[in-house]
Scaffold this motif. Structure first.
Motif, mmCIF file in Angstrom:
data_model
loop_
_atom_site.group_PDB
_atom_site.id
_atom_site.type_symbol
_atom_site.label_atom_id
_atom_site.label_comp_id
_atom_site.label_asym_id
_atom_site.label_seq_id
_atom_site.Cartn_x
_atom_site.Cartn_y
_atom_site.Cartn_z
ATOM 1 N N GLN A 124 0.798 -1.119 -0.035
ATOM 2 C CA GLN A 124 -0.086 0.017 0.043
ATOM 3 C C GLN A 124 0.927 1.288 0.062
ATOM 4 O OE1 GLN A 124 -2.999 -0.256 2.925
ATOM 5 N NE2 GLN A 124 -3.367 1.964 2.755
ATOM 6 N N SER A 125 0.577 1.863 -0.923
ATOM 7 C CA SER A 125 1.463 3.349 -0.977
ATOM 8 C C SER A 125 1.588 4.264 0.357
ATOM 9 C CB SER A 125 0.966 4.421 -1.983
ATOM 10 O OG SER A 125 -0.505 4.895 -1.589
ATOM 11 N N GLU A 126 0.757 4.284 1.347
ATOM 12 C CA GLU A 126 0.670 4.790 2.340
ATOM 13 C C GLU A 126 1.977 4.228 3.261
ATOM 14 O OE1 GLU A 126 -2.874 6.385 0.648
ATOM 15 O OE2 GLU A 126 -2.040 4.286 1.108
ATOM 16 N N HIS A 127 1.570 2.927 3.211
ATOM 17 C CA HIS A 127 2.730 2.064 4.072
ATOM 18 C C HIS A 127 4.105 2.246 3.599
ATOM 19 C CE1 HIS A 127 -0.869 -0.730 5.372
ATOM 20 N NE2 HIS A 127 -0.468 -0.172 6.322
ATOM 21 N N ALA A 128 4.313 2.230 2.149
ATOM 22 C CA ALA A 128 5.508 2.318 1.717
ATOM 23 C C ALA A 128 5.980 3.947 1.971
ATOM 24 C CB ALA A 128 5.531 2.387 0.141
ATOM 25 N N SER A 129 5.147 4.801 2.026
ATOM 26 C CA SER A 129 5.656 6.396 2.449
ATOM 27 C C SER A 129 6.141 6.229 3.773
ATOM 28 C CB SER A 129 4.632 7.186 2.225
ATOM 29 O OG SER A 129 4.191 7.271 0.760
ATOM 30 N N ILE A 130 5.332 5.670 4.609
ATOM 31 C CA ILE A 130 5.935 5.784 5.922
ATOM 32 C C ILE A 130 7.325 5.083 6.163
ATOM 33 C CG2 ILE A 130 5.272 4.559 8.109
ATOM 34 C CD1 ILE A 130 2.548 5.163 7.785
ATOM 35 N N LEU A 131 7.537 3.753 5.518
ATOM 36 C CA LEU A 131 8.705 3.139 5.586
ATOM 37 C C LEU A 131 9.826 4.047 4.934
ATOM 38 C CD1 LEU A 131 7.841 -0.442 4.559
ATOM 39 C CD2 LEU A 131 8.291 0.730 6.949
ATOM 40 N N ARG A 132 9.539 4.953 4.240
ATOM 41 C CA ARG A 132 10.512 5.863 3.565
ATOM 42 C C ARG A 132 10.979 7.020 4.702
ATOM 43 N NH1 ARG A 132 8.498 4.000 -1.459
ATOM 44 N NH2 ARG A 132 6.863 5.777 -1.353
ATOM 45 N N ILE A 133 9.743 7.399 4.853
ATOM 46 C CA ILE A 133 9.833 8.856 6.078
ATOM 47 C C ILE A 133 10.809 8.492 7.214
ATOM 48 C CG2 ILE A 133 8.649 10.222 7.404
ATOM 49 C CD1 ILE A 133 6.151 10.070 5.354
ATOM 50 N N CYS A 134 10.617 7.116 7.706
ATOM 51 C CA CYS A 134 10.993 6.675 8.924
ATOM 52 C C CYS A 134 12.408 6.032 8.725
ATOM 53 C CB CYS A 134 9.867 5.769 9.620
ATOM 54 S SG CYS A 134 8.447 6.785 10.170
#
Length: 118
Positions: free
Chosen positions: A45-55
């Motif tokens: 899911q794109s939001e999950h992927a974004s969180i992993l990149r942000i964190c």
């Protein structure tokens, strides 16, 4: 002026969380620091992927919500998913320091007074 999270399409938020309105855990408050333990994977899911990149470095929940433009309540649900899958770790800043390592309350009060005077 559009307000991120508040003016989003309710159907989109429903889809992002899979229809859930609450996180399955209380582990995430506004200042909980989150760190990725893995990289995004194809099909995630794109939001999950974004969180992993942000964190990739420790990031507070409130910062993640701001970066994604989503309400904190939605981000907590997404973080709960990632935490359950072992893709992130989370810790509260206070658990990292014992009481004797915390700043003196009097100094904090003086800093607050100084900031208010700016």
């Amino acid at each position: 002026m559009k307000r991120p999270g508040r003016d989003d399409d309710p159907d989109r938020l429903y889809t992002v969380t899979g229809g859930r309105s609450r996180s399955g855990t209380d582990a995430f408050d506004l200042v909980t620091l989150v760190v990725s333990e893995s990289e995004p994977t194809p099909g995630m899911q794109s939001e999950h992927a974004s969180i992993l990149r942000i964190c990739r470095s420790p990031t507070a929940v409130v910062e993640i919500a701001s970066d994604l433009g989503l309400p904190v309540s939605i981000v907590r649900i997404l973080l709960g998913d990632l935490h359950a899958a072992g893709r992130i770790t989370a810790r509260h800043p206070r658990t990292a320091a014992s009481a004797d390592q915390l700043p003196d309350p009097e100094i904090l009060k003086q800093v607050l007074v100084g900031l208010r005077n700016l």
